[in-house]
Design a protein around this motif. Structure first.
Motif, PDB file in Angstrom:
ATOM      1  N   ASP A  38       0.829  -1.210   0.000  1.00 25.26           N
ATOM      2  CA  ASP A  38       0.000   0.000   0.000  1.00 25.26           C
ATOM      3  C   ASP A  38       0.861   1.256   0.000  1.00 25.26           C
ATOM      4  O   ASP A  38       0.592   2.210  -0.747  1.00 25.26           O
ATOM      5  N   ASN A  39       1.885   1.275   0.837  1.00 24.64           N
ATOM      6  CA  ASN A  39       2.737   2.466   0.925  1.00 24.64           C
ATOM      7  C   ASN A  39       3.586   2.664  -0.322  1.00 24.64           C
ATOM      8  O   ASN A  39       3.797   3.810  -0.751  1.00 24.64           O
ATOM      9  N   LEU A  40       4.064   1.592  -0.907  1.00 28.22           N
ATOM     10  CA  LEU A  40       4.805   1.720  -2.168  1.00 28.22           C
ATOM     11  C   LEU A  40       3.899   2.282  -3.256  1.00 28.22           C
ATOM     12  O   LEU A  40       4.282   3.203  -3.984  1.00 28.22           O
ATOM     13  N   GLN A  41       2.693   1.747  -3.358  1.00 31.44           N
ATOM     14  CA  GLN A  41       1.756   2.227  -4.381  1.00 31.44           C
ATOM     15  C   GLN A  41       1.404   3.693  -4.155  1.00 31.44           C
ATOM     16  O   GLN A  41       1.372   4.481  -5.094  1.00 31.44           O
ATOM     17  N   ARG A  42       1.144   4.062  -2.911  1.00 32.44           N
ATOM     18  CA  ARG A  42       0.793   5.450  -2.596  1.00 32.44           C
ATOM     19  C   ARG A  42       1.955   6.378  -2.954  1.00 32.44           C
ATOM     20  O   ARG A  42       1.759   7.430  -3.565  1.00 32.44           O
ATOM     21  N   SER A  43       3.158   5.977  -2.621  1.00 34.83           N
ATOM     22  CA  SER A  43       4.333   6.798  -2.927  1.00 34.83           C
ATOM     23  C   SER A  43       4.560   6.925  -4.425  1.00 34.83           C
ATOM     24  O   SER A  43       4.903   8.004  -4.918  1.00 34.83           O
ATOM     25  N   MET A  44       4.357   5.839  -5.152  1.00 30.33           N
ATOM     26  CA  MET A  44       4.572   5.862  -6.602  1.00 30.33           C
ATOM     27  C   MET A  44       3.571   6.771  -7.319  1.00 30.33           C
ATOM     28  O   MET A  44       3.849   7.274  -8.396  1.00 30.33           O
ATOM     29  N   ARG A  45       2.406   6.994  -6.708  1.00 37.21           N
ATOM     30  CA  ARG A  45       1.386   7.850  -7.322  1.00 37.21           C
ATOM     31  C   ARG A  45       1.624   9.341  -7.062  1.00 37.21           C
ATOM     32  O   ARG A  45       0.955  10.176  -7.660  1.00 37.21           O
ATOM     33  N   GLU A  46       2.565   9.661  -6.190  1.00 36.95           N
ATOM     34  CA  GLU A  46       2.847  11.062  -5.884  1.00 36.95           C
ATOM     35  C   GLU A  46       3.344  11.785  -7.135  1.00 36.95           C
ATOM     36  O   GLU A  46       4.366  11.390  -7.704  1.00 36.95           O
ATOM     37  N   PRO A  47       2.666  12.830  -7.571  1.00 37.14           N
ATOM     38  CA  PRO A  47       3.076  13.513  -8.804  1.00 37.14           C
ATOM     39  C   PRO A  47       4.416  14.243  -8.682  1.00 37.14           C
ATOM     40  O   PRO A  47       5.114  14.414  -9.674  1.00 37.14           O
ATOM     41  N   CYS A  48       4.773  14.670  -7.504  1.00 35.55           N
ATOM     42  CA  CYS A  48       6.006  15.437  -7.314  1.00 35.55           C
ATOM     43  C   CYS A  48       7.192  14.567  -6.887  1.00 35.55           C
ATOM     44  O   CYS A  48       8.235  15.095  -6.494  1.00 35.55           O
ATOM     45  N   LEU A  49       7.051  13.269  -6.991  1.00 37.61           N
ATOM     46  CA  LEU A  49       8.110  12.364  -6.549  1.00 37.61           C
ATOM     47  C   LEU A  49       9.343  12.503  -7.426  1.00 37.61           C
ATOM     48  O   LEU A  49       9.249  12.496  -8.656  1.00 37.61           O
ATOM     49  N   ASP A  50      10.479  12.649  -6.796  1.00 39.95           N
ATOM     50  CA  ASP A  50      11.766  12.741  -7.486  1.00 39.95           C
ATOM     51  C   ASP A  50      11.985  11.474  -8.325  1.00 39.95           C
ATOM     52  O   ASP A  50      11.717  10.363  -7.857  1.00 39.95           O
ATOM     53  N   GLU A  51      12.466  11.630  -9.538  1.00 43.10           N
ATOM     54  CA  GLU A  51      12.640  10.486 -10.442  1.00 43.10           C
ATOM     55  C   GLU A  51      13.636   9.461  -9.889  1.00 43.10           C
ATOM     56  O   GLU A  51      13.479   8.261 -10.097  1.00 43.10           O
ATOM     57  N   ARG A  52      14.667   9.923  -9.211  1.00 39.04           N
ATOM     58  CA  ARG A  52      15.640   8.996  -8.614  1.00 39.04           C
ATOM     59  C   ARG A  52      14.963   8.124  -7.550  1.00 39.04           C
ATOM     60  O   ARG A  52      15.140   6.915  -7.515  1.00 39.04           O
TER      61      ARG A  52
END
Length: 84
Positions: A38-52
């Protein structure tokens, strides 16, 4: 977010590797996997997530898919089908 750490998580909780005081029962481990997915999926959906960081998280996802136990793999199959 580290692939090697994720691989260790999904392969090290075994009775052969640890005495009973140091491993989680199946129900607790399943709940942990659900939280991690759940947390990985939620984090991956963040639009401002750094590409690295996104790439590192994707490595963790792949480690769970490749190295996880059958329940762990089932969780990702459910995610792929939007059933979770």
């Amino acid at each position: 977010a580290n692939r090697e750490a994720m691989e260790l998580l999904v392969r090290s909780n075994t009775r052969k590797a640890h005495c009973e005081d140091f491993w989680m029962d199946d129900e607790a481990l399943d709940e942990l996997y659900e939280d991690v997915v759940d947390n990985l999926q939620r984090s991956m959906r963040e639009p401002c997530l750094d590409e690295r960081l996104r790439a590192r998280l994707q490595e963790c996802v792949q480690a769970m898919r490749d190295e996880g136990d059958p329940y762990c793999k089932t969780l990702w199959e459910q995610e792929d089908k939007s059933e979770r």
